[in-house]
Design a protein around this motif. Structure first.
Motif, mmCIF file in Angstrom:
data_model
loop_
_atom_site.group_PDB
_atom_site.id
_atom_site.type_symbol
_atom_site.label_atom_id
_atom_site.label_comp_id
_atom_site.label_asym_id
_atom_site.label_seq_id
_atom_site.Cartn_x
_atom_site.Cartn_y
_atom_site.Cartn_z
ATOM 1 N N ALA B 58 19.778 64.843 24.062
ATOM 2 C CA ALA B 58 19.591 65.955 23.115
ATOM 3 C C ALA B 58 19.448 67.275 23.870
ATOM 4 C CB ALA B 58 18.356 65.696 22.255
ATOM 5 N N PHE B 59 18.684 67.276 24.951
ATOM 6 C CA PHE B 59 18.523 68.522 25.729
ATOM 7 C C PHE B 59 19.815 68.901 26.441
ATOM 8 C CE2 PHE B 59 13.939 67.539 25.336
ATOM 9 C CZ PHE B 59 13.523 68.762 24.839
ATOM 10 N N VAL B 60 20.543 67.913 26.897
ATOM 11 C CA VAL B 60 21.843 68.198 27.537
ATOM 12 C C VAL B 60 22.773 68.855 26.520
ATOM 13 C CG1 VAL B 60 23.918 67.127 28.519
ATOM 14 C CG2 VAL B 60 21.658 66.387 29.280
ATOM 15 N N ARG B 61 22.754 68.306 25.315
ATOM 16 C CA ARG B 61 23.621 68.869 24.268
ATOM 17 C C ARG B 61 23.177 70.293 23.920
ATOM 18 N NH1 ARG B 61 25.686 65.243 19.283
ATOM 19 N NH2 ARG B 61 26.359 64.007 21.047
ATOM 20 N N SER B 65 25.452 73.647 24.285
ATOM 21 C CA SER B 65 25.885 74.358 23.073
ATOM 22 C C SER B 65 24.927 75.489 22.719
ATOM 23 C CB SER B 65 26.011 73.372 21.904
ATOM 24 O OG SER B 65 24.808 72.653 21.758
ATOM 25 N N MET B 66 24.262 75.980 23.750
ATOM 26 C CA MET B 66 23.305 77.074 23.548
ATOM 27 C C MET B 66 23.968 78.273 22.864
ATOM 28 S SD MET B 66 20.060 77.239 24.271
ATOM 29 C CE MET B 66 19.517 76.472 25.770
ATOM 30 N N THR B 77 13.651 72.805 14.796
ATOM 31 C CA THR B 77 14.460 72.189 13.736
ATOM 32 C C THR B 77 15.801 71.742 14.321
ATOM 33 O OG1 THR B 77 13.445 73.713 12.173
ATOM 34 C CG2 THR B 77 15.398 72.550 11.415
ATOM 35 N N TRP B 78 16.370 72.621 15.144
ATOM 36 C CA TRP B 78 17.647 72.293 15.810
ATOM 37 C C TRP B 78 17.479 71.056 16.700
ATOM 38 C CZ3 TRP B 78 20.008 75.098 20.564
ATOM 39 C CH2 TRP B 78 21.364 74.751 20.702
ATOM 40 N N LEU B 79 16.380 71.063 17.454
ATOM 41 C CA LEU B 79 16.107 69.927 18.339
ATOM 42 C C LEU B 79 15.945 68.633 17.528
ATOM 43 C CD1 LEU B 79 15.361 68.794 21.166
ATOM 44 C CD2 LEU B 79 12.996 69.450 20.700
ATOM 45 N N HIS B 80 15.167 68.719 16.451
ATOM 46 C CA HIS B 80 14.981 67.540 15.594
ATOM 47 C C HIS B 80 16.318 67.029 15.063
ATOM 48 C CE1 HIS B 80 10.537 68.587 14.909
ATOM 49 N NE2 HIS B 80 10.575 67.363 15.390
#
Lengths: 267, 197
Positions: B58-61, B65-66, B77-80
Motif C-alpha cells: 500500500a505504501f509503495v503504491r 501514485s503520489m 482515507t486514501w491509505l485505508h
C-alpha cells in the motif's frame, strides 16, 4: 411491537450516532420504555466495544526498511509480466496461440460436401470399369479405393456439429459397393431389403434413390454381394443365407448402386 | 527539516513535500501510519505475513501514485482505501485457491519475531469481570475472523479505525446507506454467533 420492528434496522446506526437528530431522539425514547430493544442495544454496544478492544497487531520493526527495499526494485512492466522468463513463458504462449488459431480455423471451416454426393459423383467411373467387358458386378477393390479417399472428408464431417445429421446418415462407412442393373428401382429396393433382413442386416436408406445403403454383419457381406450380383446377372431368385452371423459381430455397410438395365440390342 | 518538526507537519504537507522529492517526508508518512495500515490489513487477513506485505505494498503504491492524490479526502482515507483493496484482492486470491485463513478460538497468534504468544492474558489473576471481558474479546476475535470479508471490512473501519459512515463509504466506494445496512447486518451476524457460545 410494530414500533420495535420499525426501529430494529436503525439500532446499529443509533449506537453509532449516525442518524438524524429527530430519529435519534425518537429511538432513545423508545429504548427507554422497551426492555427488548434496550437489551438489543446493550448487546450491540457490547459487540462494538469488544471489536474495539481487540488488541492491535504491531508491524514488524523493519517495516519501513522493507518498503524502501520494495521501492528500489524496478517496477514490473506488462512485458515482464507476460513474457519473462522467456524460456518457459514464450513456448507456452506460442503453443496456446497455435491451439487457439487451430480451434478458430476448425470452427470457421466450411462443412465438406457429404461423402454420399462425392461417391455418387465418382461411381459412374467405377461402374464403367465394372460393366465393360462383363466384369463382375461386385466392384470391391475400386470401391474400397473410392471410400478410402472419402474417409478424411467423412471424419471431418462427423466432428462438425453443423453436419452431424449428414454424418449420422453416413455411418458406418461402406466397405463394398455393388452395382445392380435392373429395370425397376422399386424391385431392387425390395429385394435388397429382403436379402439384407435374411442376412440379419437392414436397409438404411429411406429416401427413394438409386444408391442404397445396407448395414449387415461383416461375415455376411460376401454372401450379400454375390447373391445380389447373381440375381442381376442370372435372373435367379434370392436364396437364404448359408450360415448365420456370429454373435456380437461388427456391423458394416454395403452400398448398392442401381443402374438402369441396358436396352437389348434389336436383332 | 528535523524529526521534531516533521512530526508536527500535517499529512497534506508531507504529501506535498513528497511530491517535491523529499524522501524524508515519505519516511515520516510511513512511520506515522504503518501501525494503522498493518493493523487494518491484519484484522482483515488474520495473517502477519500477508498483512505485512499488503501494508507495505500500500505504501509503495502511494509513493508511486503520489502525483494522482488530489487531496479531495484525507490521506488516511486514501491509505485505508488502498489497504482494504489490496487485502480484498489477497483474500480473493486465497479464496480461489481454496485456502481460507481462519483463526480458531484457541489458536495462538504468531508474533513478528517468530515467537508465539497468547493474545489475551487470561492466566493473569484479576477481577472476574476483566477475565470475562478478555474471554469475550478472544471469542469475538475468532468470530470476527469467520465473518465474510465484506462484514469484517465495515466493522474494522467503524469500530477499530473509528471512521464515520461517510468516510467508510468513501473508502469502500459505496453509498452511506449501503454502509449503514452492512454494519447493521455485520453486527447482527456477530451478535447471533456470540449468542451460540
Amino acid at each position: 411491537m410494530s414500533e420495535c420492528r420499525d426501529i430494529t434496522n436503525d439500532l446499529s446506526a443509533f449506537i453509532d450516532g449516525e442518524l438524524p437528530a429527530d430519529r435519534l431522539k425518537a429511538i432513545a425514547a423508545h429504548v427507554e420504555r422497551c426492555s427488548a430493544c434496550a437489551a438489543h442495544v446493550a448487546e450491540l454496544r457490547r459487540v462494538s466495544a469488544g471489536i474495539a478492544a481487540i488488541p492491535a497487531a504491531q508491524p514488524p520493526p523493519q517495516f519501513l526498511a522493507d518498503v524502501r527495499q520494495k521501492l528500489r526494485q524496478p517496477r514490473t512492466s506488462w512485458v515482464d509480466a507476460w513474457f519473462r522468463p522467456v524460456w518457459w513463458k514464450l513456448p507456452l504462449e506460442a503453443m496456446a496461440v497455435v491451439v487457439i488459431v487451430a480451434g478458430v480455423m476448425a470452427w470457421l471451416r466450411p462443412a465438406p460436401a457429404p461423402v454420399t454426393a462425392m461417391a455418387k459423383r465418382d461411381v459412374p467411373a467405377v461402374k464403367a470399369r465394372i460393366l465393360d467387358g462383363e466384369q463382375p458386378a461386385v466392384a470391391a477393390a475400386p470401391a474400397r479405393e473410392l471410400l478410402k479417399a472419402a474417409e478424411p472428408a467423412m471424419s471431418t464431417a462427423m466432428e462438425l456439429p453443423s453436419v452431424k445429421a449428414e454424418a449420422d446418415e453416413m455411418r458406418p462407412a461402406p466397405v463394398e459397393t455393388v452395382v445392380v442393373r435392373a429395370e425397376s428401382l422399386v424391385d431392387v429396393r425390395l429385394q435388397t431389403e429382403t436379402l439384407a433382413k435374411s442376412l440379419e442386416g437392414r436397409l438404411e436408406t429411406e429416401a427413394p434413390t438409386n444408391v442404397l445403403l445396407v448395414v449387415l454383419p461383416q461375415s455376411q457381406v460376401p454372401v450379400f454381394c454375390s447373391r445380389l450380383a447373381g440375381k442381376d446377372r442370372a435372373g435367379r431368385g434370392l436364396k437364404p443365407a448359408l450360415a448365420g452371423a456370429r454373435k456380437g459381430e461388427p456391423m458394416v455397410a454395403v452400398k448398392v448402386v442401381v443402374e438402369p438395365a441396358a436396352a437389348k440390342p434389336s436383332p | 527539516m528535523d524529526g521534531v518538526a516533521q512530526s508536527e507537519v500535517s499529512d497534506r504537507e508531507l504529501v506535498a513535500q513528497c511530491r517535491a522529492g523529499d524522501e524524508q517526508a515519505f519516511d515520516t508518512l510511513v512511520r506515522r501510519h504503518q501501525a494503522r495500515a498493518f493493523n487494518v490489513a491484519y484484522q482483515l487477513l488474520r495473517d502477519r505475513e500477508d498483512a505485512t506485505e499488503v501494508a507495505q505494498d500500500a505504501f509503495v503504491r502511494i509513493y508511486r501514485s503520489m502525483d494522482t492524490f488530489r487531496g479531495e479526502c484525507e490521506f488516511t482515507t486514501w491509505l485505508h482505501q488502498i489497504v482494504v483493496n489490496l487485502a480484498h484482492n489477497r483474500h480473493r486470491w486465497w479464496h480461489r485457491r481454496g485456502r481460507e485463513k481462519m483463526v480458531s478460538i484457541d489458536a495462538a497468534l504468531p508474533t513478528g519475531d517468530g515467537a508465539v504468544e497468547v493474545q489475551l492474558p487470561a492466566t493473569t489473576p484479576g477481577p472476574d469481570a476483566e477475565v470475562v471481558k478478555a474471554e469475550f474479546v478472544q471469542t469475538l476475535t475468532a468470530k470476527m475472523a469467520a465473518l465474510p470479508v465484506g462484514f469484517r471490512e465495515v466493522l474494522v473501519l467503524r469500530n477499530v479505525e473509528n471512521l464515520s459512515y461517510e468516510e467508510i463509504a468513501v473508502v469502500l466506494k459505496c453509498s452511506i446507506g449501503t454502509v449503514k445496512s452492512r454494519i447493521a447486518r455485520a453486527r447482527d451476524a456477530l451478535r447471533e454467533s456470540m449468542q451460540h457460545e
